[in-house]
Scaffold this motif. Structure first.
Motif, short mmCIF file in Angstrom:
data_model
loop_
_atom_site.label_atom_id
_atom_site.label_comp_id
_atom_site.label_asym_id
_atom_site.label_seq_id
_atom_site.Cartn_x
_atom_site.Cartn_y
_atom_site.Cartn_z
N VAL A 141 30.39 42.43 38.90
CA VAL A 141 30.91 43.21 37.78
C VAL A 141 30.07 44.47 37.57
CG1 VAL A 141 31.22 43.22 35.28
CG2 VAL A 141 31.97 41.24 36.61
N GLU A 142 28.76 44.33 37.52
CA GLU A 142 27.90 45.49 37.26
C GLU A 142 27.96 46.49 38.40
OE1 GLU A 142 24.34 45.71 35.31
OE2 GLU A 142 24.34 43.69 34.47
N LEU A 143 27.96 46.02 39.64
CA LEU A 143 28.02 46.93 40.77
C LEU A 143 29.31 47.75 40.76
CD1 LEU A 143 26.74 47.98 43.40
CD2 LEU A 143 27.89 46.10 44.60
N SER A 144 30.41 47.16 40.31
CA SER A 144 31.68 47.88 40.28
C SER A 144 31.60 49.14 39.42
CB SER A 144 32.81 46.97 39.79
OG SER A 144 32.68 46.69 38.40
N ALA A 145 30.77 49.11 38.38
CA ALA A 145 30.61 50.29 37.53
C ALA A 145 29.98 51.43 38.32
CB ALA A 145 29.74 49.95 36.32
N TYR A 146 28.98 51.14 39.15
CA TYR A 146 28.34 52.18 39.96
C TYR A 146 29.25 52.68 41.08
CZ TYR A 146 24.06 50.74 37.59
OH TYR A 146 23.12 50.44 36.63
N LEU A 147 30.19 51.84 41.49
CA LEU A 147 31.12 52.22 42.56
C LEU A 147 32.36 52.91 42.03
CD1 LEU A 147 30.88 48.98 44.75
CD2 LEU A 147 29.68 51.15 45.08
N GLY A 148 32.52 52.94 40.69
CA GLY A 148 33.60 53.72 40.11
C GLY A 148 34.84 52.97 39.69
N VAL A 161 45.83 39.14 29.75
CA VAL A 161 45.50 38.85 31.15
C VAL A 161 44.90 40.10 31.80
CG1 VAL A 161 47.29 37.10 31.40
CG2 VAL A 161 47.82 39.47 31.98
N PHE A 162 44.07 39.84 32.81
CA PHE A 162 43.45 40.95 33.52
C PHE A 162 44.23 41.27 34.78
CE2 PHE A 162 40.42 42.92 36.47
CZ PHE A 162 40.02 44.00 35.68
N ASP A 163 44.60 42.54 34.93
CA ASP A 163 45.35 43.02 36.08
C ASP A 163 44.36 43.59 37.10
OD1 ASP A 163 46.85 44.62 37.89
OD2 ASP A 163 48.48 44.80 36.43
N LEU A 164 44.20 42.91 38.21
CA LEU A 164 43.24 43.32 39.22
C LEU A 164 43.58 44.69 39.82
CD1 LEU A 164 42.92 39.92 41.13
CD2 LEU A 164 41.17 40.93 39.67
N GLN A 165 44.84 44.95 39.99
CA GLN A 165 45.24 46.21 40.62
C GLN A 165 45.01 47.40 39.70
OE1 GLN A 165 49.41 46.50 41.95
NE2 GLN A 165 48.63 47.41 43.83
N GLU A 166 45.33 47.24 38.42
CA GLU A 166 45.14 48.34 37.46
C GLU A 166 43.72 48.40 36.92
OE1 GLU A 166 47.37 50.64 36.95
OE2 GLU A 166 48.74 49.61 38.33
N GLY A 167 43.00 47.30 37.00
CA GLY A 167 41.61 47.27 36.54
C GLY A 167 41.45 47.20 35.04
N LEU A 216 37.32 38.31 42.23
CA LEU A 216 36.49 39.52 42.19
C LEU A 216 36.42 40.17 43.57
CD1 LEU A 216 33.60 38.53 39.76
CD2 LEU A 216 35.03 40.58 39.60
N LEU A 217 36.39 39.38 44.61
CA LEU A 217 36.41 39.94 45.96
C LEU A 217 37.77 40.60 46.24
CD1 LEU A 217 34.51 37.21 48.03
CD2 LEU A 217 33.67 39.45 47.27
N ASP A 218 38.85 40.00 45.73
CA ASP A 218 40.16 40.65 45.83
C ASP A 218 40.15 41.99 45.07
OD1 ASP A 218 41.23 38.59 47.30
OD2 ASP A 218 42.20 37.61 45.60
N TYR A 219 39.50 42.00 43.92
CA TYR A 219 39.40 43.22 43.12
C TYR A 219 38.69 44.32 43.90
CZ TYR A 219 38.22 46.10 39.00
OH TYR A 219 38.09 47.12 38.09
#
Length: 241
Positions: A141-148, A161-167, A216-219
């Motif tokens: 989760v935290e690394l995703s912030a640095y990756l944008g 619900v959380f939409d993986l594609q839309e984020g 999360l890996l799919d995300y």
């Protein structure tokens, strides 16, 4: 030209009979690759163990403006791990985080905030006395912030619900493509709102933890083009049980 910098060893590959090609994420120049000649020979001045994955180093190295491999002039350990080499769970978590970092960070330029995050994460993993079963999830989760592509929005009655594609958290049906189900969305939201040092307080069943890792890996795959296959999560799941 020489630079003096801290670094984190991401990978070391055998090259010829006694040499290594080493990928090191550096504070001064981002991701760099180096050729280290003769390090695996008996007459080497440096112990090859310093190039093990996750090692935190202080180094002096050459800089090349072309795409050729640079050379390391001086290198020493910056922090000797006390627990990671002897704790199979910490080792598995650390190797997973290192693989994720190596396969997602591609810039050969300084990013001090990202470097400090990674450096402090490996130190925390080594030093913490708390359970680490959720640490790899929080790292993603935290690394995703640095990756944008940090997850956004809030879990509410209107966006459950959380939409993986839309984020983002969404009003879509849990059955919609790329949406987490209701219970997993709640667990994910709790993870998002925890901090690194307290994520162990989240009570996640083992099955739910495995699901979150898979999703999360799919995300990551949805938001990073050409993401190589991740392998260490399979070992990690077995070790964490």
């Amino acid at each position: 030209m020489l630079i003096e910098t801290r670094g984190i060893v991401f990978r070391a590959l055998k090259y010829s009979e006694s040499s290594l090609i080493v990928d090191i994420y550096t504070e001064a120049r981002g991701l760099q690759s180096y050729i280290v000649n003769g390090v695996r020979s008996q007459r080497s001045k440096h112990n090859a163990s310093i190039y093990q994955v996750m090692t935190l180093v202080d180094m002096v190295a050459g800089v090349r403006e072309d795409k050729g491999l640079s050379r390391i002039k001086e290198i020493k350990s910056a922090c000797v791990y006390r627990a990671i080499p002897f704790d199979v769970r910490k080792s598995a978590v650390g190797l997973f985080m290192a693989e994720i970092a190596r396969k997602t960070i591609r810039e050969a330029e300084a990013n001090p905030e990202l470097f400090n995050f990674l450096y402090q994460t490996f130190q925390f993993l080594d030093q913490t006395q708390q359970p680490i079963a959720n640490l790899h999830l929080h790292f993603l989760v935290e690394l995703s912030a640095y990756l944008g592509f940090m997850p956004g929005g809030d879990l509410t009655l209107d966006t459950p619900v959380f939409d993986l594609q839309e984020g983002v958290f969404s009003d879509n049906s849990p059955a919609a493509a790329y949406c987490l189900d209701l219970e997993l969305s709640k667990a994910f939201y709790a993870l998002l709102n925890s901090n690194f040092t307290e994520c162990h307080l989240l009570r996640l069943p083992a099955g739910q933890r495995r699901q979150l890792l898979s999703k999360l890996l799919d995300y990551y795959r949805l938001h990073l083009e050409h993401l190589p296959e991740i392998h260490s999560h399979q070992i990690l799941q077995e070790v964490l049980g």
